[in-house]
Write a protein that holds these residues in place. Structure first.
Motif, PDB file in Angstrom:
ATOM      1  N   TRP A  98       0.918  -1.136   0.234  1.00 20.15           N
ATOM      2  CA  TRP A  98       0.055  -0.102  -0.153  1.00 20.15           C
ATOM      3  C   TRP A  98       0.700   1.200   0.103  1.00 20.15           C
ATOM      4  O   TRP A  98       1.870   1.479   0.959  1.00 20.15           O
ATOM      5  N   TYR A  99       0.559   2.274  -0.976  1.00 19.81           N
ATOM      6  CA  TYR A  99       1.312   3.508  -1.077  1.00 19.81           C
ATOM      7  C   TYR A  99       0.166   4.649  -0.808  1.00 19.81           C
ATOM      8  O   TYR A  99      -1.033   4.506  -1.521  1.00 19.81           O
ATOM      9  N   ARG A 100       0.726   5.674  -0.519  1.00 23.36           N
ATOM     10  CA  ARG A 100      -0.036   6.935  -0.809  1.00 23.36           C
ATOM     11  C   ARG A 100       0.683   7.910  -1.772  1.00 23.36           C
ATOM     12  O   ARG A 100       1.958   7.900  -1.783  1.00 23.36           O
ATOM     13  N   GLN A 101      -0.047   8.369  -2.515  1.00 24.06           N
ATOM     14  CA  GLN A 101       0.493   9.544  -3.589  1.00 24.06           C
ATOM     15  C   GLN A 101       0.063  10.854  -3.325  1.00 24.06           C
ATOM     16  O   GLN A 101      -1.166  10.990  -3.525  1.00 24.06           O
ATOM     17  N   ASP A 102       0.834  11.730  -3.292  1.00 24.74           N
ATOM     18  CA  ASP A 102       0.903  13.037  -3.093  1.00 24.74           C
ATOM     19  C   ASP A 102       1.382  13.919  -3.930  1.00 24.74           C
ATOM     20  O   ASP A 102       2.737  13.521  -4.191  1.00 24.74           O
ATOM     21  N   PRO A 103       1.047  14.918  -4.554  1.00 27.83           N
ATOM     22  CA  PRO A 103       1.729  15.922  -5.431  1.00 27.83           C
ATOM     23  C   PRO A 103       3.113  16.257  -5.047  1.00 27.83           C
ATOM     24  O   PRO A 103       3.245  16.829  -3.787  1.00 27.83           O
TER      25      PRO A 103
END
Lengths: 114, 118
Positions: free
Chosen positions: B34-39
């Motif tokens: 699981w990853y989170r992607q933020d600008p």
């Protein structure tokens, strides 16, 4: 520790012109390196990978990348951009010491002008 | 083709709610992530699992937990959602890395869940 720096947050090119996306890495050992692409509203897809074989790596959709150890770089290129290349691109390094904790660059958004 | 399916494309939750994000893969892969992607930050690893019932913390596990009771399913749980967990969440899977032929095999990603916590 490993890290990845993508030198451009945004690149804009005209259709039919070359694309260059720059990536520098730091790693204590010879790393494995990857480029992934993310089209809008999609997950990431592997473009190509370098795993200590040939330093010039060819990927899908006409992309290629060259591993230069002396410059700690792994730049992605394509000779002629297509409208469908508009996407976000991520350079990724796999550390020697940990198979699971890949390091992702911040991403480069490519815009292709008609 | 490998398919990684995330159950929701968009979710809106309130602060303090318990949130479940589900991910299913159909290729019998051992590893799931699981990853989170933020600008401007790329992807950051929250948790990973190298096999059924096995889990390890990634780089930003605080405020999250995971569950992997079956090989094909990997769930991310936000025990008490907060506004700073508003993000795009990406699930990925990969074959196990135990053999030379599998080493450096690619991650296969789902299309992501965009979570908004208000």
């Amino acid at each position: 520790a490993q890290s990845v720096t993508q030198l451009d947050s945004h690149v804009s090119v005209s259709e039919g012109t070359p694309v260059l996306l720059r990536c520098n890495y730091s790693s204590s050992y010879s790393p494995s390196l990857f480029w992934y692409v993310q089209h809008p509203n999609k997950g990431l897809q592997l473009l190509l990978k370098y795993t200590s074989a040939a330093t010039l790596v060819k990927g899908i959709n006409g992309f290629e990348a060259e591993f230069k150890k002396s410059e700690t770089s792994f730049h992605l290129t394509k000779p002629s951009a297509h409208m469908s290349d508009a996407a976000e691109y991520f350079c990724v390094v796999r550390p020697y010491s940990n198979d699971y904790k890949l390091s992702f660059g911040a991403g480069t958004t490519v815009t292709v002008r008609a | 083709d490998v398919k990684v399916t995330q159950s929701s494309r968009y979710l809106v939750k309130r602060t303090g709610e318990k949130v479940f994000l589900e991910c299913v893969q159909d290729m019998d892969h051992e590893n799931m992530f699981w990853y989170r992607q933020d600008p401007g930050l790329g992807l950051r690893l929250i948790y990973f699992s190298y096999d059924v019932k096995m889990k390890e913390k990634g780089d930003i596990p605080e405020g999250y937990s995971v569950s992997r009771e079956k090989k094909e399913r990997f769930s991310l749980i936000l025990e008490s959602a907060s506004t700073n967990q508003t993000s795009m969440y990406l699930c990925a899977s990969r074959v196990g890395q135990g053999t030379p032929s599998s080493y450096n095999s690619p991650l296969h990603f789902g299309n992501g869940t965009r979570l908004t916590v208000t």
